[in-house]
Scaffold this motif. Structure first.
Motif, PDB file in Angstrom:
ATOM      1  N   LEU A 230       0.840  -1.359  -0.194  1.00  0.00           N
ATOM      2  CA  LEU A 230       0.009   0.054  -0.457  1.00  0.00           C
ATOM      3  C   LEU A 230       0.844   1.300  -0.008  1.00  0.00           C
ATOM      4  O   LEU A 230       0.672   2.223  -0.336  1.00  0.00           O
ATOM      5  N   ALA A 231       2.045   1.055  -0.094  1.00  0.00           N
ATOM      6  CA  ALA A 231       2.995   2.366   0.081  1.00  0.00           C
ATOM      7  C   ALA A 231       3.096   3.648  -0.961  1.00  0.00           C
ATOM      8  O   ALA A 231       2.649   4.358  -1.099  1.00  0.00           O
ATOM      9  N   GLY A 232       2.708   2.626  -2.389  1.00  0.00           N
ATOM     10  CA  GLY A 232       2.602   3.360  -3.567  1.00  0.00           C
ATOM     11  C   GLY A 232       0.878   4.289  -3.341  1.00  0.00           C
ATOM     12  O   GLY A 232       0.860   5.042  -4.263  1.00  0.00           O
ATOM     13  N   ALA A 233       0.068   3.546  -2.650  1.00  0.00           N
ATOM     14  CA  ALA A 233      -0.734   4.410  -2.817  1.00  0.00           C
ATOM     15  C   ALA A 233      -0.940   5.453  -1.926  1.00  0.00           C
ATOM     16  O   ALA A 233      -1.381   6.410  -2.136  1.00  0.00           O
ATOM     17  N   GLY A 234       0.716   5.734  -1.667  1.00  0.00           N
ATOM     18  CA  GLY A 234       0.810   7.313  -0.908  1.00  0.00           C
ATOM     19  C   GLY A 234      -0.378   8.085  -0.065  1.00  0.00           C
ATOM     20  O   GLY A 234      -0.833   7.509   1.447  1.00  0.00           O
ATOM     21  N   ALA A 235       0.254   9.233   0.421  1.00  0.00           N
ATOM     22  CA  ALA A 235      -1.021   9.850   1.078  1.00  0.00           C
ATOM     23  C   ALA A 235      -2.536   9.809   1.016  1.00  0.00           C
ATOM     24  O   ALA A 235      -3.508  10.065   1.945  1.00  0.00           O
ATOM     25  N   GLY A 236      -2.542   9.469  -0.226  1.00  0.00           N
ATOM     26  CA  GLY A 236      -4.127   9.018  -0.738  1.00  0.00           C
ATOM     27  C   GLY A 236      -5.078   8.387  -0.105  1.00  0.00           C
ATOM     28  O   GLY A 236      -6.035   8.035   0.077  1.00  0.00           O
ATOM     29  N   ALA A 237      -4.291   7.222   0.376  1.00  0.00           N
ATOM     30  CA  ALA A 237      -4.157   6.167   1.164  1.00  0.00           C
ATOM     31  C   ALA A 237      -5.671   6.484   2.655  1.00  0.00           C
ATOM     32  O   ALA A 237      -6.987   5.816   2.826  1.00  0.00           O
ATOM     33  N   THR A 238      -4.300   7.480   3.458  1.00  0.00           N
ATOM     34  CA  THR A 238      -5.499   8.010   4.357  1.00  0.00           C
ATOM     35  C   THR A 238      -6.489   9.215   3.993  1.00  0.00           C
ATOM     36  O   THR A 238      -7.602   8.593   4.876  1.00  0.00           O
ATOM     37  N   ALA A 239      -6.280   9.661   3.101  1.00  0.00           N
ATOM     38  CA  ALA A 239      -7.282  10.485   2.631  1.00  0.00           C
ATOM     39  C   ALA A 239      -9.157   9.684   2.124  1.00  0.00           C
ATOM     40  O   ALA A 239     -10.159   9.873   2.740  1.00  0.00           O
ATOM     41  N   LEU A 240      -8.543   8.167   1.815  1.00  0.00           N
ATOM     42  CA  LEU A 240      -9.539   7.541   1.093  1.00  0.00           C
ATOM     43  C   LEU A 240     -10.161   7.387   2.148  1.00  0.00           C
ATOM     44  O   LEU A 240     -11.146   6.586   2.370  1.00  0.00           O
ATOM     45  N   ALA A 241      -9.338   6.748   3.561  1.00  0.00           N
ATOM     46  CA  ALA A 241     -10.140   6.422   4.759  1.00  0.00           C
ATOM     47  C   ALA A 241     -11.194   7.179   5.436  1.00  0.00           C
ATOM     48  O   ALA A 241     -12.557   6.856   6.073  1.00  0.00           O
ATOM     49  N   LEU A 242     -10.717   8.494   5.446  1.00  0.00           N
ATOM     50  CA  LEU A 242     -11.027   9.350   6.050  1.00  0.00           C
ATOM     51  C   LEU A 242     -12.783  10.091   4.995  1.00  0.00           C
ATOM     52  O   LEU A 242     -13.556   9.759   5.657  1.00  0.00           O
TER      53      LEU A 242
ATOM     54  N   PHE B 264       2.185  -3.004  17.457  1.00  0.00           N
ATOM     55  CA  PHE B 264       1.972  -2.903  15.691  1.00  0.00           C
ATOM     56  C   PHE B 264       3.122  -1.437  15.280  1.00  0.00           C
ATOM     57  O   PHE B 264       4.344  -1.882  14.636  1.00  0.00           O
ATOM     58  N   ARG B 265       3.056  -0.606  16.179  1.00  0.00           N
ATOM     59  CA  ARG B 265       3.743   0.899  16.064  1.00  0.00           C
ATOM     60  C   ARG B 265       5.601  -0.104  16.039  1.00  0.00           C
ATOM     61  O   ARG B 265       6.771   0.166  15.700  1.00  0.00           O
ATOM     62  N   GLU B 266       5.489  -0.485  17.187  1.00  0.00           N
ATOM     63  CA  GLU B 266       6.626  -0.785  17.823  1.00  0.00           C
ATOM     64  C   GLU B 266       7.316  -1.694  16.961  1.00  0.00           C
ATOM     65  O   GLU B 266       8.868  -1.755  16.870  1.00  0.00           O
ATOM     66  N   GLN B 267       7.138  -2.401  16.724  1.00  0.00           N
ATOM     67  CA  GLN B 267       7.374  -3.712  15.951  1.00  0.00           C
ATOM     68  C   GLN B 267       8.025  -2.716  14.435  1.00  0.00           C
ATOM     69  O   GLN B 267       9.025  -3.685  14.215  1.00  0.00           O
ATOM     70  N   VAL B 268       6.732  -2.365  13.948  1.00  0.00           N
ATOM     71  CA  VAL B 268       7.721  -1.549  12.834  1.00  0.00           C
ATOM     72  C   VAL B 268       8.448  -0.790  13.075  1.00  0.00           C
ATOM     73  O   VAL B 268       9.608  -0.969  12.242  1.00  0.00           O
ATOM     74  N   ASP B 269       8.472   0.207  13.339  1.00  0.00           N
ATOM     75  CA  ASP B 269       9.353   1.225  14.271  1.00  0.00           C
ATOM     76  C   ASP B 269      10.916   0.584  14.308  1.00  0.00           C
ATOM     77  O   ASP B 269      12.158   1.469  13.961  1.00  0.00           O
ATOM     78  N   ARG B 270      11.040  -1.107  14.760  1.00  0.00           N
ATOM     79  CA  ARG B 270      12.474  -1.156  15.171  1.00  0.00           C
ATOM     80  C   ARG B 270      12.847  -2.329  14.467  1.00  0.00           C
ATOM     81  O   ARG B 270      13.955  -3.052  14.297  1.00  0.00           O
ATOM     82  N   GLY B 271      12.264  -2.688  13.505  1.00  0.00           N
ATOM     83  CA  GLY B 271      12.453  -3.325  12.399  1.00  0.00           C
ATOM     84  C   GLY B 271      12.227  -4.157  12.478  1.00  0.00           C
ATOM     85  O   GLY B 271      12.552  -5.206  11.478  1.00  0.00           O
TER      86      GLY B 271
ATOM     87  N   THR C  19      -7.671   5.095  10.184  1.00  0.00           N
ATOM     88  CA  THR C  19      -6.219   6.084  10.060  1.00  0.00           C
ATOM     89  C   THR C  19      -5.067   5.841  10.965  1.00  0.00           C
ATOM     90  O   THR C  19      -3.709   6.111  10.193  1.00  0.00           O
ATOM     91  N   GLN C  20      -5.190   6.091  11.726  1.00  0.00           N
ATOM     92  CA  GLN C  20      -4.882   5.157  13.096  1.00  0.00           C
ATOM     93  C   GLN C  20      -3.675   3.467  12.371  1.00  0.00           C
ATOM     94  O   GLN C  20      -2.396   3.845  12.187  1.00  0.00           O
ATOM     95  N   PHE C  21      -4.117   2.764  11.658  1.00  0.00           N
ATOM     96  CA  PHE C  21      -3.005   1.458  10.548  1.00  0.00           C
ATOM     97  C   PHE C  21      -2.798   1.964   9.314  1.00  0.00           C
ATOM     98  O   PHE C  21      -1.095   1.722   9.527  1.00  0.00           O
ATOM     99  N   GLN C  22      -3.218   2.765   8.432  1.00  0.00           N
ATOM    100  CA  GLN C  22      -2.638   4.106   7.493  1.00  0.00           C
ATOM    101  C   GLN C  22      -1.645   4.255   7.569  1.00  0.00           C
ATOM    102  O   GLN C  22      -0.577   4.417   7.413  1.00  0.00           O
ATOM    103  N   SER C  23      -1.576   5.341   8.997  1.00  0.00           N
ATOM    104  CA  SER C  23      -0.041   6.165   9.248  1.00  0.00           C
ATOM    105  C   SER C  23       0.989   5.258   9.316  1.00  0.00           C
ATOM    106  O   SER C  23       1.862   5.988   9.635  1.00  0.00           O
ATOM    107  N   ILE C  24       0.914   3.864  10.134  1.00  0.00           N
ATOM    108  CA  ILE C  24       1.991   2.682  10.084  1.00  0.00           C
ATOM    109  C   ILE C  24       2.156   2.534   9.010  1.00  0.00           C
ATOM    110  O   ILE C  24       3.161   2.485   8.585  1.00  0.00           O
ATOM    111  N   LEU C  25       1.082   2.274   7.473  1.00  0.00           N
ATOM    112  CA  LEU C  25       1.919   1.259   6.928  1.00  0.00           C
ATOM    113  C   LEU C  25       2.361   2.677   5.438  1.00  0.00           C
ATOM    114  O   LEU C  25       3.649   2.117   5.047  1.00  0.00           O
ATOM    115  N   LEU C  26       2.157   3.644   5.920  1.00  0.00           N
ATOM    116  CA  LEU C  26       2.702   5.371   4.979  1.00  0.00           C
ATOM    117  C   LEU C  26       3.839   5.940   6.121  1.00  0.00           C
ATOM    118  O   LEU C  26       4.435   6.618   5.853  1.00  0.00           O
TER     119      LEU C  26
END
Length: 380
Positions: A7-19, A224-231, A371-378
């Motif tokens: 989903l990273a290719g969706a860019g910020a539009g993914a969060t806008a879509l969720a909203l 989830f955020r911790e596991q993504v942030d620490r790689g 939005t919280q989930f997408q913010s981690i993806l992006l």
């Protein structure tokens, strides 16, 4: 190939879509297209990858049988990679009541609920689908579509955990096992929020089908955020996650049940799927007819065809997901008795107790959690 792209290719539009998708105010509903099925013996079906029976030449045997039986030719489109990204492609046309290029689409329960709520689906004529009598009684009256007025189940499945048996000979049993330091940078999770967050929440002791709220979701999103942030987590993907398993980029993942059977058949028996201690997720994907489709009757005949137990069993033998068709298990006995006992296709009560349906969300919850989930993806 898999049933369910980064989903990273969706860019910020993914969060806008969720909203945008969660706006709760009233909106005018589009008018369904006139049905021209009688003069146009074709139907266009948009679906996920590796989600129908296929032979070695890339043909679809049951679709060929449908055309032979009805004279209706099928344009089968492998077009859905993720519920949100597919919706992002077609939502503007849907809002205007335009033809999106497909006469039936298979999407997951929560997304189907959105389409129904916005008036983006056509009411189904059950008289055109007599085989719908074979629908599992437990699926006949969901809260998002009482009486199955607008949707009909295609296949169901589990969200759970999988691992490379050669690299992890001892296996894993819990979602939290994915956070072991030895797997750093070799873990994959799904871009479907309800499956990834549902599995994490249940690992933390929350029944995702029960009465939970912001506190429980926040606790899981923090993990989830911790596991993504620490790689620890290498990739968050939809349709492409199996390629990472095949290449060895990921050794363990939150995944979908039937996919692991497919990858083992394609690339050697190297992977194992399990419902984790704490519980997995349970979902259904459903046929619907988009509001702008001019071939509703043809779509209904297609749906009806797949509610024959023998046809449903043939599909189940290939896709390895849960069939919604009563009588398919008995029909599967004639194909392969071992198949009929596969708990990932014909689960018994004990298996079903280990998986739960992510409860329905309010518009506010959908906006906030997605939005919280997408913010981690992006990477926000």
């Amino acid at each position: 190939m898999s049933r369910r792209t980064l989903l990273a290719g969706a860019g910020a539009g993914a969060t806008a879509l969720a909203l945008a998708a969660c706006q709760s105010g009233p909106r005018p509903k589009p008018t369904p297209a006139a049905d021209r099925s009688d003069g146009d013996p074709t139907v266009r079906w948009a679906n996920w990858a590796a989600y129908i029976d296929e032979d070695d030449d890339g043909n679809y045997p049951t679709l060929q049988a449908f055309t032979e039986a009805t004279g209706i030719s099928v344009d089968y489109q492998v077009a859905v990679d993720d519920n949100n990204t597919y919706y992002g492609k077609v939502k503007d046309q849907l809002a205007l009541g335009q033809d999106i290029g497909s006469d039936t689409v298979c999407l997951t329960d929560w997304m189907v609920a959105r389409w129904i709520r916005f008036g983006y689906t056509q009411e189904l004529d059950h008289a055109n689908m007599p085989n719908l009598a074979n629908l599992n009684p437990a699926l006949r009256d969901p809260d998002f579509d009482p009486g199955r007025t607008y949707s009909v189940p295609w296949q169901g499945g589990f969200g759970g955990i999988c691992w490379n048996k050669e690299a992890i000979p001892g296996g894993i049993t819990r979602v939290s096992d994915l956070w072991d330091p030895s797997l750093k940078g070799r873990v994959g999770v799904l871009s479907e929020m309800r499956d990834t967050m549902g599995c994490i929440m249940q690992d933390l002791g929350t029944d995702i089908a029960g009465d939970w709220g912001d506190d429980e979701f926040t606790a899981a999103i923090d993990v989830f955020r911790e596991q993504v942030d620490r790689g620890q987590v290498r990739n968050i993907k939809g349709n492409a996650y199996l390629e990472d398993l095949k290449s060895g980029d990921t050794l363990a993942a939150i995944c979908w049940s039937g996919d692991i059977t497919v990858i083992n058949a394609e690339a050697g028996d190297k992977w194992e799927f399990a419902l984790p201690v704490g519980g997995g997720t349970l979902w259904n994907d459903n046929f619907l007819v988009p509001v702008g489709s001019p071939r509703k009757s043809n779509a209904e005949r297609l749906i009806d065809f797949y509610y024959q137990p023998e046809i449903a069993a043939e599909v189940a033998a290939w896709v390895n997901y849960i069939t919604p068709v009563e009588g398919a298990k008995e029909a599967a006995m004639a194909i392969d008795p071992e198949l009929a006992e596969n708990q990932l296709i014909f689960p018994n009560a004990d298996t079903l107790e280990q998986a739960h349906v992510f409860r329905g969300l309010t518009a506010r919850e959908e906006q906030k959690y997605q939005t919280q989930f997408q913010s981690i993806l992006l990477g926000v």
